[in-house]
Design a protein around this motif. Structure first.
Motif, PDB file in Angstrom:
ATOM      1  N   ALA A  16      42.252  52.177  33.939  1.00 18.56           N
ATOM      2  CA  ALA A  16      43.057  50.988  34.217  1.00 18.56           C
ATOM      3  C   ALA A  16      42.369  50.116  35.252  1.00 18.56           C
ATOM      4  O   ALA A  16      42.354  48.890  35.148  1.00 18.56           O
ATOM      5  CB  ALA A  16      44.444  51.390  34.708  1.00 18.56           C
TER       6      ALA A  16
ATOM      7  N   ARG B 172      40.676  46.089  34.886  1.00 20.49           N
ATOM      8  CA  ARG B 172      41.299  45.007  35.634  1.00 20.49           C
ATOM      9  C   ARG B 172      40.429  43.749  35.677  1.00 20.49           C
ATOM     10  O   ARG B 172      40.932  42.636  35.607  1.00 20.49           O
ATOM     11  CB  ARG B 172      41.565  45.488  37.060  1.00 20.49           C
TER      12      ARG B 172
ATOM     13  N   MET C  99      40.763  41.680  32.555  1.00 14.30           N
ATOM     14  CA  MET C  99      42.144  41.812  32.102  1.00 14.30           C
ATOM     15  C   MET C  99      42.564  40.692  31.159  1.00 14.30           C
ATOM     16  O   MET C  99      43.298  40.902  30.208  1.00 14.30           O
ATOM     17  CB  MET C  99      42.987  41.836  33.367  1.00 14.30           C
ATOM     18  N   GLN C 100      42.058  39.482  31.428  1.00 10.67           N
ATOM     19  CA  GLN C 100      42.521  38.362  30.628  1.00 10.67           C
ATOM     20  C   GLN C 100      41.927  38.383  29.219  1.00 10.67           C
ATOM     21  O   GLN C 100      42.624  38.104  28.247  1.00 10.67           O
ATOM     22  CB  GLN C 100      42.143  37.053  31.321  1.00 10.67           C
TER      23      GLN C 100
ATOM     24  N   PRO D  86      43.074  42.515  27.307  1.00  9.67           N
ATOM     25  CA  PRO D  86      44.262  43.137  27.919  1.00  9.67           C
ATOM     26  C   PRO D  86      44.565  44.531  27.377  1.00  9.67           C
ATOM     27  O   PRO D  86      45.084  45.370  28.106  1.00  9.67           O
ATOM     28  CB  PRO D  86      45.385  42.158  27.576  1.00  9.67           C
TER      29      PRO D  86
ATOM     30  N   LEU E  68      43.680  47.558  29.375  1.00 11.97           N
ATOM     31  CA  LEU E  68      44.561  47.903  30.487  1.00 11.97           C
ATOM     32  C   LEU E  68      45.845  48.528  29.955  1.00 11.97           C
ATOM     33  O   LEU E  68      46.361  49.507  30.494  1.00 11.97           O
ATOM     34  CB  LEU E  68      44.883  46.638  31.279  1.00 11.97           C
ATOM     35  N   VAL E  69      46.331  47.960  28.849  1.00 19.18           N
ATOM     36  CA  VAL E  69      47.630  48.373  28.329  1.00 19.18           C
ATOM     37  C   VAL E  69      47.579  49.806  27.793  1.00 19.18           C
ATOM     38  O   VAL E  69      48.498  50.591  28.015  1.00 19.18           O
ATOM     39  CB  VAL E  69      48.106  47.384  27.249  1.00 19.18           C
TER      40      VAL E  69
ATOM     41  N   ALA F  60      47.676  52.421  30.501  1.00 15.63           N
ATOM     42  CA  ALA F  60      48.980  52.292  31.156  1.00 15.63           C
ATOM     43  C   ALA F  60      50.061  52.961  30.321  1.00 15.63           C
ATOM     44  O   ALA F  60      50.895  53.710  30.839  1.00 15.63           O
ATOM     45  CB  ALA F  60      49.308  50.817  31.374  1.00 15.63           C
TER      46      ALA F  60
END
Lengths: 363, 303
Positions: free
Chosen positions: A319, A323, A326-327, A330, A333-334, A337
């Motif tokens: 994660a 970061r 991230m944009q 995504p 990251l997801v 998570a």
């Protein structure tokens, strides 16, 4: 009418007497064993464990969580057998690193891979979650990350279990001055801000341990991992020790303990045979709830960059790595998570279910 | 009571001393001093620097000097930039405190309200919804929540601008920090509220014809809040540590960010100062919580 009057009269006269004319010989047969069994009002005797499991099975949330957890375990155990990539390997074709295979979207192939498949007709294993910025298969990294996070959680819980049970039972059983001193130590550790110390010790051990473990089997785990275990073992056992001590204080005055003492049973045996089995529910529940909390802490440290060292990874470091981009990406990251939330949620629900099932006193 | 408070204060002082000792001696274990740079310093300059910062004395003595200075209000200077730590730490702490205090207030108020609603509508729809979200909330690490919030609201929807010191928007960091304690307080309030509602005095109040609102707010809630008070200490600790990642994610220049940066920079004195500062805060929060608990609930014995 006269007949009825007759019978009424008879009953009034000798109401205690049974009218034998109503019965025949068949009514006086001895009951068969089967019939006797039907009259049995006692259920089959159950054990403490069976009883708890029966209650646990009725808890749909806990059972669902067990299914989810088992599914995750099966995936992380067996997926590497099917997936041809490894967590540290950069995607390569014919032994040459594929520079175009970085930052692939899920289920896509890089141009080179596509060309390779077109020319040879061979079908390459898809990148289920795409690849990361170095061109490593993200699916297999997530699998290994989950393995590491779960392993940390389980090992930390086992460590807490051993230290806490041993310390708590000695303190509770010995009583008196020993108990007082041991509990003061626990009080002090309990009042320390644990997270700050964990961060601090992780920083230092990381630097100190790295040269020591170089070349040994521990090197593969990395100094960060070892220091994390060390810190968990150092700080997190106090809750367990307190609970066990409380239980033992309550149990040790029971008659059966006195009886065991009277016939000269050694203390160690009394503890193991008579006292600890009665603390089992507390031990199981606390251990079960320790696992998600250790996973939480591990992911937190990894997120701060104090967790497992590269190329090994954990859900927290995945994660953290995601970061920066991230944009654009995504999902990177997801995905970790979601895995963290799923695991912690399932473990929490199982822990709660165990508490409801095994500790009826806490209702 | 007085005996209990004195005992508790002594324990708190001992914890602070232990934390400071651990911090100090652990820092000494780190290989490489603060003046080890890529560019070699001349031995004379090195010795002069070490003498200037008392680094040439034995470790035990260094610790005593340091603690003596702290007792005089001198928290030392940063080894990286040579500035006084205390003013910098305080100005950063103001940002963190604003964030942390808002998070505590939000978490406590909303947690108590949600917990009461859940208890009053037990096994009905509102209760089920609340239980679902609190279960989810306790399974979500703050950094996951913070990054997801940032991703959705700042980057994808662009509803809230990314944090900057000219235009600080604390909404998302507060949400990220407060969800876990909020979920915890909701569960706590629900359990103790259910417990309180089953008590005899509630039945008596109802039988006397006290209005429903008064029964709930005066008789039940007041007693249900006692366990919530005990969580305030751990809540402060959670928020202080949680703010390290949350501040990092939202790039807020608070104390959490300062701590993480000083760890990366191996800035001994700053690490030491911030750890000690946060540790004192946490220990004091725990102390006040314990004392408040005993004051509120006279049933608890002091042994």
């Amino acid at each position: 009418m006269p007949n009825m009057e007759n019978s009424l009269k008879k009953r009034q006269l000798l109401s205690a007497q049974i009218d034998l004319s109503k019965f025949n010989k068949d009514d006086f047969r001895k009951a068969t064993d089967e019939e006797k069994k039907q009259q049995d009002v006692m259920g089959e005797s159950t054990t403490f464990f069976k009883d708890g499991m029966r209650r646990l099975r009725k808890n749909h949330l806990a059972m669902g969580s067990i299914v989810v957890l088992v599914a995750i375990l099966v995936i992380i155990l067996f997926a590497p057998l099917f997936c041809p990539y490894t967590y540290e390997e950069i995607i390569s074709i014919n032994g040459v690193a594929d520079a175009t295979a970085t930052n692939l979207a899920p289920m896509t192939y890089s141009p080179q891979e596509q060309a390779y498949m077109d020319s040879t007709g061979e079908h390459l294993f898809p990148h289920l979650f795409g690849t990361d910025k170095l061109g490593r298969d993200y699916f297999i990294r997530c699998i290994y990350g989950t393995r590491v996070s779960l392993a940390v959680g389980v090992l930390a819980a086992i460590m807490v279990l051993i230290i806490g049970v041993v310390y708590g039972s000695i303190s509770g059983y010995a009583g008196g001055k020993v108990d007082m001193v041991m509990m003061r130590i626990v009080d002090v550790i309990y009042s320390l801000p644990d997270m700050l110390i964990i961060i601090l010790l992780s920083v230092v051990f990381n630097e100190r341990l790295a040269p020591i473990i170089k070349g040994t089997i521990f090197a593969k785990l990395g100094a960060n991992m070892l220091s994390m275990f060390f810190v968990f073992g150092l700080l997190y056992w106090v809750t367990m020790a307190r609970l066990i001590r409380g239980q033992i204080l309550a149990i040790k005055n029971n008659e059966y303990v006195l009886a065991a003492k009277a016939i000269g049973t050694p203390n160690g045996r009394i503890l193991r045979r008579h006292i600890l089995p009665n603390c089992l529910s507390v031990i199981i529940i606390t251990t079960a709830l320790q696992v998600p909390s250790a996973i939480f802490t591990e992911s937190y440290l990894s997120f701060l960059g104090l967790g497992v060292s590269a190329p090994l990874t954990s859900l927290g470091s995945l994660a953290n790595d995601a970061r920066q981009a991230m944009q654009s990406y995504p999902y990177r990251l997801v995905i970790p998570a979601i895995i963290i939330v799923l695991i912690v949620l399932a473990l929490n629900l199982i822990g709660d279910g165990l508490r409801d099932a095994f500790d009826s006193k806490l209702d | 009571m007085t005996k209990y408070i004195i005992k508790r204060i002594l324990l708190a002082i001992m914890s602070i001393i232990i934390v400071s000792a651990i911090t100090f001696f652990v820092m000494e274990l780190i290989p490489g001093g603060p003046f080890n740079k890529e560019k070699a310093t001349s031995p004379q300059a090195q010795a002069a620097l070490e003498a200037r910062y008392n680094l040439d004395k034995p470790v035990g003595q260094q610790y005593l000097i340091y603690m003596g200075n702290i007792a005089h209000g001198d928290w030392g200077v940063s080894l990286k930039n040579g500035r006084e730590i205390w003013p910098d730490m305080i100005s950063r702490f103001k940002i963190s405190a604003k964030l942390g205090f808002s998070a505590i207030v939000v978490a406590t108020i909303i947690g108590v309200i949600l917990g009461s609603i859940a208890a009053l509508t037990r096994n009905k729809l509102p209760d089920r919804i609340i239980v679902f979200f609190t279960t989810l909330g306790t399974a979500m690490p703050s950094f996951v929540l913070a990054t997801l919030l940032m991703l959705v609201f700042c980057l994808k929807l662009q509803l809230i601008p990314v944090w900057n010191s000219y235009n600080p928007n604390y909404v998302l960091p507060i949400i990220a920090l407060s969800v876990y304690p909020m979920a915890y307080i909701t569960r706590l309030t629900k359990t103790s509220m259910l417990d309180a509602l089953n008590q005899d005095y509630i039945r008596t109040a109802k039988a006397k014809g006290v209005s429903k609102a008064k029964v709930i707010f005066v008789h039940a809630l007041r007693n249900a809040l006692i366990p919530v008070v005990t969580y305030l200490g751990p809540e402060v600790a959670y928020i202080l540590t949680g703010s390290m990642v949350v501040e990092n994610i939202f790039t807020i220049g608070g104390l959490g960010t300062a701590f993480v940066t000083s760890i990366v920079n191996r800035d001994y004195t700053t690490i030491m100062a911030v750890t000690l500062f946060l540790a004192i805060l946490m220990v004091v929060a725990n102390l006040l919580t314990d004392i408040a608990y005993k004051l509120i609930d006279p049933r608890i014995n002091f042994n």
